[in-house]
Design a protein around this motif. Structure first.
Motif, short mmCIF file in Angstrom:
data_model
loop_
_atom_site.label_atom_id
_atom_site.label_comp_id
_atom_site.label_asym_id
_atom_site.label_seq_id
_atom_site.Cartn_x
_atom_site.Cartn_y
_atom_site.Cartn_z
N THR A 62 64.33 59.20 81.18
CA THR A 62 65.73 59.30 81.63
C THR A 62 66.57 60.01 80.57
OG1 THR A 62 65.44 57.22 82.84
CG2 THR A 62 67.69 57.94 82.46
N TYR A 104 64.01 52.81 87.65
CA TYR A 104 64.62 52.37 86.38
C TYR A 104 65.01 50.89 86.48
CZ TYR A 104 67.92 52.39 82.43
OH TYR A 104 68.58 52.12 81.26
N VAL A 144 70.27 67.74 82.13
CA VAL A 144 71.51 67.90 82.91
C VAL A 144 72.60 68.51 82.03
CG1 VAL A 144 73.35 66.61 84.08
CG2 VAL A 144 70.95 66.03 84.53
N ASP A 159 80.60 58.46 78.55
CA ASP A 159 80.25 58.38 79.97
C ASP A 159 79.15 57.35 80.21
OD1 ASP A 159 82.02 60.45 80.82
OD2 ASP A 159 80.60 61.96 80.14
N ILE A 160 78.18 57.30 79.31
CA ILE A 160 77.09 56.33 79.49
C ILE A 160 77.62 54.90 79.35
CG2 ILE A 160 74.86 55.51 78.60
CD1 ILE A 160 74.15 58.37 77.91
N ILE A 192 77.74 63.84 80.51
CA ILE A 192 76.99 62.66 80.05
C ILE A 192 77.10 62.46 78.54
CG2 ILE A 192 74.92 61.28 80.44
CD1 ILE A 192 73.91 63.23 82.46
N SER A 195 74.03 68.14 90.59
CA SER A 195 72.73 68.29 89.93
C SER A 195 71.63 68.40 91.00
CB SER A 195 72.46 67.11 88.99
OG SER A 195 72.33 65.95 89.75
N GLU A 196 70.43 68.70 90.54
CA GLU A 196 69.32 68.92 91.48
C GLU A 196 69.13 67.73 92.43
OE1 GLU A 196 65.13 69.33 89.87
OE2 GLU A 196 65.62 71.42 90.25
N GLY A 197 69.17 66.53 91.83
CA GLY A 197 68.90 65.31 92.62
C GLY A 197 69.96 65.05 93.68
N LYS A 201 64.27 57.05 92.40
CA LYS A 201 64.05 57.16 90.95
C LYS A 201 64.94 56.15 90.20
CE LYS A 201 62.88 62.05 91.03
NZ LYS A 201 63.44 63.40 90.84
N ARG A 240 66.43 60.58 94.75
CA ARG A 240 67.19 60.18 93.57
C ARG A 240 67.37 58.67 93.52
NH1 ARG A 240 70.68 60.92 89.28
NH2 ARG A 240 71.82 59.02 89.52
N ASN A 295 78.73 64.85 88.71
CA ASN A 295 77.49 65.26 88.03
C ASN A 295 76.28 65.06 88.94
OD1 ASN A 295 79.01 65.82 85.82
ND2 ASN A 295 78.21 64.25 84.52
N THR A 355 79.16 53.86 82.59
CA THR A 355 78.15 53.47 83.58
C THR A 355 77.54 52.11 83.24
OG1 THR A 355 77.69 55.78 83.97
CG2 THR A 355 76.02 54.24 84.73
N GLU A 400 80.68 60.89 87.06
CA GLU A 400 79.31 60.58 87.46
C GLU A 400 79.05 61.10 88.87
OE1 GLU A 400 78.08 56.60 86.61
OE2 GLU A 400 76.20 56.85 87.73
N HIS A 457 68.73 63.34 81.18
CA HIS A 457 70.16 63.53 80.88
C HIS A 457 70.38 64.76 79.99
CE1 HIS A 457 71.29 59.04 81.76
NE2 HIS A 457 71.27 59.78 82.84
C1 HEM Z 1 69.43 60.88 86.10
C2 HEM Z 1 69.99 56.25 84.77
C3 HEM Z 1 74.32 57.35 82.95
C4 HEM Z 1 74.19 61.43 85.52
C5 HEM Z 1 69.19 59.56 85.82
C6 HEM Z 1 67.95 58.87 86.08
C7 HEM Z 1 68.13 57.58 85.76
C8 HEM Z 1 69.47 57.42 85.25
C9 HEM Z 1 67.12 56.46 85.90
C10 HEM Z 1 66.68 59.51 86.60
C11 HEM Z 1 66.66 59.52 88.07
C12 HEM Z 1 66.94 60.85 88.64
O1 HEM Z 1 66.49 61.85 88.10
O2 HEM Z 1 67.59 60.90 89.66
C13 HEM Z 1 71.19 56.16 84.09
C14 HEM Z 1 71.67 54.98 83.41
C15 HEM Z 1 72.88 55.29 82.86
C16 HEM Z 1 73.17 56.66 83.26
C17 HEM Z 1 70.93 53.66 83.33
C18 HEM Z 1 73.82 54.47 82.03
C19 HEM Z 1 73.66 53.20 81.68
C20 HEM Z 1 74.68 58.53 83.54
C21 HEM Z 1 75.98 59.14 83.44
C22 HEM Z 1 75.96 60.27 84.18
C23 HEM Z 1 74.62 60.40 84.73
C24 HEM Z 1 77.13 58.56 82.64
C25 HEM Z 1 77.04 61.27 84.41
C26 HEM Z 1 78.29 61.13 84.04
C27 HEM Z 1 72.88 61.66 85.85
C28 HEM Z 1 72.40 62.88 86.49
C29 HEM Z 1 71.01 62.73 86.64
C30 HEM Z 1 70.69 61.42 86.10
C31 HEM Z 1 73.25 64.06 86.90
C32 HEM Z 1 69.99 63.76 87.15
C33 HEM Z 1 69.91 63.91 88.61
C34 HEM Z 1 68.97 65.05 88.98
O3 HEM Z 1 69.34 66.20 88.92
O4 HEM Z 1 67.85 64.80 89.34
N1 HEM Z 1 70.09 58.66 85.29
N2 HEM Z 1 72.12 57.15 83.99
N3 HEM Z 1 73.88 59.33 84.32
N4 HEM Z 1 71.83 60.82 85.63
FE1 HEM Z 1 71.96 59.03 84.75
#
Ligand code: HEM
Length: 403
Positions: free
Chosen positions: A188, A165, A195, A221-222, A217, A149-151, A161, A158, A145, A225, A142, A192
């Motif tokens: 969301t 959630y 990504v 992985d989810i 992801i 990633s962009e964020g 955001k 980030r 990643n 988290t 995580e 994912h």
């Molecule tokens: C984006 C929640 C699991 C990696 C997001 C966003 C939310 C979120 C709300 C949108 C916010 C943003 O764009 O920054 C969750 C929840 C998860 C979960 C509730 C599990 C219960 C994961 C896992 C990974 C991950 C397991 C990686 C192993 C990312 C990445 C972004 C993202 C890389 C995009 C960031 C970007 O480039 O803007 N996630 N996530 N997430 N999440 Fe998750």
């Protein structure tokens, strides 16, 4: 994969309130008999992604359609809103299909969960923020990643955001037509999927990722988290002796079960009870926790962000509070500087504060005002983001962290 000894894993699990029999080998042996689907199968969730969503988002990215989708999504906020017009036909058809609660969702339980969130809000925001948020930086995949990633290049946005959630999930009407959570989850899920398409194109990410993480992801992985959020928070509340009826605990789990479904996790991986969740967590989460340079960098930025608001405590105090809720092992991994005076205050003052707030002790503890300001300050951080004009909508990324 990390090679923590079984003893170390058990010790770390116990410190996090995630007790159970841990298997550092991490072979998936969790039977789906204990899941929502209740089918007795053993399928590895690290080999499952999101077939319904990934190819669709990949083609939207390839065709340059995501910016227009993000624009159309600006007015799509409430669960009761129709899917916005002007979207590509396949995305529109997909959203019509997934934009609702699963057939097994129980509205009465979700309402009870919302009341529970309200009663627990101060503890929840503290634990999601200083506990789960910082824990995410020692979940290696995580952390990497997010970093690449962009964020990852703009952690303030980030974090805002992610608060969106958390706020939408914790709102009284989260799952009602006036609430936002179903829509936020769909955005969301699409993020994912983006990504998954984008990160494998990042040379910097590919250079550090482990072999099994060639596609990020996965469902596994989810789940990891989820355990760093729901299972961890449930364990901490229990270990602090906070009164929770079994109906409330059940409702809090149900809210997360629906949340996982909305993120595209298959029903045969979603634990049906807290006992099943703890069993899953004991070998999917605890054994993989480890420091990475990327995670340390993210943790540093996150502490810097909380430092921008006045919580009435020093940064040293915040570091020690994170150590207190996450263990000194994790604190050492993240190289959080020690402040033993603050730690002394926390060790004595926090249990007394909780006991007083919960009506278990009539004695107003020393440091009550300080702890109260801290928990209220962190709650306001969430609530301000959720309610102010600066509400930060979730947008689908179109690239990776610029190198
Ligand atoms: C984006 C929640 C699991 C990696 C997001 C966003 C939310 C979120 C709300 C949108 C916010 C943003 O764009 O920054 C969750 C929840 C998860 C979960 C509730 C599990 C219960 C994961 C896992 C990974 C991950 C397991 C990686 C192993 C990312 C990445 C972004 C993202 C890389 C995009 C960031 C970007 O480039 O803007 N996630 N996530 N997430 N999440 Fe998750």
């Amino acid at each position: 994969m990390q090679n923590l000894s079984r003893r170390r894993v058990l010790t770390l699990g116990a410190a996090l309130g995630l007790v159970g029999v841990a298997d550092p080998a991490r072979a998936w042996a969790w039977s789906s008999a204990d899941s929502i689907a209740a089918t007795d199968t053993v399928t590895d969730p690290w080999g499952v992604w999101d077939d319904a969503t990934d190819p669709l988002v990949a083609s939207l990215l390839e065709n340059g359609q995501i910016p227009a989708v993000n624009t159309a999504f600006e007015s799509w906020i409430n669960n009761g809103d129709p899917v916005p017009g002007g979207l590509p036909a396949d995305l529109s058809a997909y959203l019509q299909r997934v934009n609702g609660l699963p057939s097994w969702a129980d509205q009465a339980k979700l309402n009870r969960g919302a009341q529970f969130n309200n009663r627990m809000s101060m503890y929840l925001f503290l634990l999601y923020g200083l506990g789960s948020g910082i824990m995410s930086t020692v979940i290696p995949r995580e952390a990497r990643n997010v970093y690449y990633s962009e964020g990852g290049a703009d952690m303030k946005s980030r974090a805002a955001k992610t608060f969106t959630y958390g706020y939408d999930l914790s709102a009284a009407d989260a799952f009602q037509p006036s609430g936002h959570f179903v829509v936020t989850s769909n955005k969301t899920r699409l993020t994912h999927a983006a990504v998954r398409h984008l990160l494998p194109q990042s040379p910097a990410w590919r250079a550090v990722t482990d072999d099994q993480d060639f596609l990020p992801i996965s469902n596994g992985d989810i789940l990891v988290t989820f355990h760093s959020l729901g299972t961890y928070v449930h364990g901490r509340l229990s270990s602090w002796g906070i009164r929770m009826s079994s109906a409330e605990q059940d409702a809090y789990l149900h809210m997360w079960q629906v949340a996982l479904h909305l993120l595209g996790v298959r029903d045969d991986f979603i634990p049906a009870s807290w006992a099943a969740a703890r069993r899953q967590s004991s070998y999917v989460l605890t054994p993989i926790l480890a420091p990475t340079p990327e995670g340390r960098n993210l943790a540093d930025i996150l502490f810097g962000l909380t430092g921008q608001i006045d919580l009435g405590v020093t940064r040293g105090f915040l570091h020690e509070f994170a150590r207190y809720v996450l263990s000194d092992t994790i604190g050492d991994w993240l190289r959080l500087p020690r402040d033993l005076v603050a730690r002394g205050l926390i060790e004595v003052g926090w249990p007394a504060y909780v006991a007083f707030r919960e009506g278990l002790s009539p004695v107003v503890p020393n440091g009550f005002a300080m702890f109260d300001r801290l928990v209220r300050g962190l709650a306001m951080l969430f609530l301000n983001n959720g309610t102010s004009a600066t509400y930060t909508p979730i947008t689908i990324p179109t690239g990776n962290r610029p190198s």
